[in-house]
Write an enzyme that holds these catalytic residues in place. Structure first.
Site, short mmCIF file in Angstrom:
data_model
loop_
_atom_site.label_atom_id
_atom_site.label_comp_id
_atom_site.label_asym_id
_atom_site.label_seq_id
_atom_site.Cartn_x
_atom_site.Cartn_y
_atom_site.Cartn_z
N THR A 97 -0.67 -6.29 11.38
CA THR A 97 -0.27 -7.80 11.65
C THR A 97 1.06 -7.84 11.54
O THR A 97 1.66 -7.49 10.21
CB THR A 97 -1.13 -8.52 10.81
OG1 THR A 97 -2.62 -8.52 10.74
CG2 THR A 97 -0.91 -9.98 10.89
N LYS A 172 -2.98 -13.99 16.59
CA LYS A 172 -3.37 -13.69 15.00
C LYS A 172 -2.33 -14.76 14.25
O LYS A 172 -3.19 -15.15 13.18
CB LYS A 172 -2.81 -12.35 14.69
CG LYS A 172 -2.83 -11.74 13.00
CD LYS A 172 -4.24 -11.67 12.74
CE LYS A 172 -4.20 -11.36 11.29
NZ LYS A 172 -5.71 -11.16 10.58
N1 LIG Z 1 -7.21 -5.81 4.55
C1 LIG Z 1 -7.71 -6.70 5.49
O1 LIG Z 1 -8.63 -7.51 4.98
C2 LIG Z 1 -6.76 -7.16 6.64
C3 LIG Z 1 -7.28 -7.81 7.66
C4 LIG Z 1 -6.64 -8.16 8.83
C5 LIG Z 1 -5.42 -7.49 9.15
N2 LIG Z 1 -4.88 -6.69 7.99
C6 LIG Z 1 -3.73 -6.02 8.24
O2 LIG Z 1 -3.67 -4.82 8.71
C7 LIG Z 1 -2.39 -4.16 7.99
C8 LIG Z 1 -2.90 -3.01 6.92
O3 LIG Z 1 -3.63 -3.74 6.04
P1 LIG Z 1 -4.51 -2.79 4.94
O4 LIG Z 1 -5.13 -3.77 4.23
O5 LIG Z 1 -5.08 -1.62 5.70
O6 LIG Z 1 -3.30 -2.05 3.89
P2 LIG Z 1 -3.12 -1.07 3.04
O7 LIG Z 1 -4.62 -0.56 2.48
O8 LIG Z 1 -2.04 -1.46 2.03
O9 LIG Z 1 -2.76 0.13 3.83
C9 LIG Z 1 -1.41 0.22 4.48
C10 LIG Z 1 -1.49 1.62 5.17
O10 LIG Z 1 0.00 1.67 6.02
C11 LIG Z 1 0.77 2.60 5.40
N3 LIG Z 1 2.33 2.23 5.39
C12 LIG Z 1 2.78 1.47 4.72
N4 LIG Z 1 3.98 1.59 5.08
C13 LIG Z 1 4.32 2.58 5.48
C14 LIG Z 1 5.44 3.28 5.91
N5 LIG Z 1 6.50 2.77 5.76
N6 LIG Z 1 5.27 4.48 6.70
C15 LIG Z 1 3.96 5.09 6.90
N7 LIG Z 1 2.94 4.53 6.54
C16 LIG Z 1 2.92 3.20 5.93
C17 LIG Z 1 -0.09 2.93 4.12
O11 LIG Z 1 0.64 4.49 3.57
P3 LIG Z 1 0.23 5.00 2.11
O12 LIG Z 1 -1.28 5.28 2.08
O13 LIG Z 1 0.80 5.85 2.01
O14 LIG Z 1 0.50 3.76 1.29
C18 LIG Z 1 -1.45 2.87 4.36
O15 LIG Z 1 -1.90 3.77 4.97
C19 LIG Z 1 -1.62 -5.24 7.53
O16 LIG Z 1 -0.46 -5.52 8.52
C20 LIG Z 1 -2.64 -6.26 7.21
O17 LIG Z 1 -1.89 -7.41 7.21
C21 LIG Z 1 -5.36 -6.53 6.75
#
Ligand SMILES: NC(=O)c1ccc[n+]([C@@H]2O[C@H](COP(=O)([O-])OP(=O)(O)OC[C@H]3O[C@@H](n4cnc5c(N)ncnc54)[C@H](OP(=O)(O)O)[C@@H]3O)[C@@H](O)[C@H]2O)c1
Length: 288
Positions: A97, A172
């Site tokens: 997102t 979104k």
């Molecule tokens: N969780 C939900 O319910 C949900 C629902 C809809 C949309 N989203 C969206 O989906 C996206 C991911 O959400 P999530 O919940 O999966 O987050 P998350 O669990 O915090 O995972 C984030 C991922 O991105 C990687 N990352 C972050 N910064 C990075 C960088 N600078 N370089 C390389 N990799 C990086 C992290 O790697 P590391 O493992 O090394 O930290 C991890 O693999 C976000 O944009 C969020 O808004 C989430």
């Protein structure tokens, strides 16, 4: 079945990549913290790479699901970025997102290299990713989208092209605008029911069958009443999304007074230590 790569194995990315592997795609994963990539391969098979560029080499489709605009730029651009490893004719599908602006910027960078780009944020949360029933909102060219839709459907119940690059992210934003005010309304309802001495669960059960019913009421009402928030979609992420859509609103002239107010309420939840709490924790600041 395609040779694909998946960058970012977080709460969302890990199960999404898992569904691609389960459908028989040849998946190479990359994660900044490589232990997660190793654990993913141990569970699902496939391969892992130590840079986005390496993961993307030879892939027909490269998927990503990282945190925000800058995280996305860091896995797409530069010497070790995915674009450096992709071949002409391949497609990058971004499930982060992020802003519509970064989608347009990266679509232009990809086009220069003869690579397609689809911005494809998702809705449905962790459970939607794990059960493979996400809703995907896409922006890009129709021909490019048609090439990647079957693979997207590995982890989605619905996917739709909404317009050119950035249109997925704009859709979104509408999703998040609709959720923000609704969760505040639901919080006030739960709070009021408690103060009125009603049986809150019974109240939610009966009114959820009528005009007040919503996904949030069905899925979050009970836990809001119980005051448990250690799951779901983090407040920190919601504030990122509200920041993105308020910026966009300033540009396109949309009036978003409730979204702006709810953003401030979430800042209060963060100051209560709730940055990682689920977004339904808006009720917690009323119960203080
Ligand atoms: N969780 C939900 O319910 C949900 C629902 C809809 C949309 N989203 C969206 O989906 C996206 C991911 O959400 P999530 O919940 O999966 O987050 P998350 O669990 O915090 O995972 C984030 C991922 O991105 C990687 N990352 C972050 N910064 C990075 C960088 N600078 N370089 C390389 N990799 C990086 C992290 O790697 P590391 O493992 O090394 O930290 C991890 O693999 C976000 O944009 C969020 O808004 C989430």
């Amino acid at each position: 079945m395609a040779k694909v790569a998946f960058l970012g194995l977080g709460v969302m990315g890990s199960p999404m990549a898992g569904h691609l592997a389960a459908k028989g795609h040849d998946v190479t994963v990359y994660n900044r913290t490589s232990a997660k990539a190793e654990a993913w391969v141990a569970k699902h098979g496939g391969a892992h790479a130590t840079t986005p560029r390496e993961a993307a080499r030879g892939a027909e489709i490269v998927f990503a699901c990282v945190g925000n605009d800058d995280d996305l730029r860091s896995v797409v651009l530069g010497a070790d970025g995915a674009l450096a490893g992709m071949e002409r004719g391949a497609t990058f599908v971004d499930h982060t997102t992020a802003s519509a602006e970064v989608a347009r910027e990266l679509a232009a960078a990809a086009a220069e290299a003869g690579i397609g780009f689809v911005d494809a944020p998702v809705s449905g949360g962790q459970a939607g990713a794990e059960n493979g029933v996400l809703t995907v909102m896409c922006g890009g060219e129709a021909e490019t989208y048609a090439k990647v839709e079957p693979a997207i459907m590995s982890f989605a119940r619905a996917s739709r092209l909404m317009g050119p690059a950035g249109a997925g992210q704009l859709t979104k934003m509408v999703n998040q605008i609709c959720i923000a005010g609704l969760v505040q309304g639901l919080s006030e309802g739960v709070h009021f029911a408690k103060r009125a001495g009603l049986d809150v669960e019974a109240v939610l059960e009966v009114i959820s069958k009528g005009a007040a019913g919503s996904w949030q009421m069905e899925n979050r009402g009970k836990t809001m009443n119980a005051g448990t928030f250690d799951f779901g979609f983090a407040v920190d992420w919601m504030r990122k999304d509200l920041g993105i859509l308020l910026d966009e609103g300033r540009r396109n002239g949309a009036k978003l007074p409730v979204s702006a107010l709810v953003d401030q309420f979430y800042a209060e939840v963060q100051s209560m230590g709730g940055g990682r709490w689920d977004t339904s924790s808006l009720v917690a600041r009323l119960e203080r």
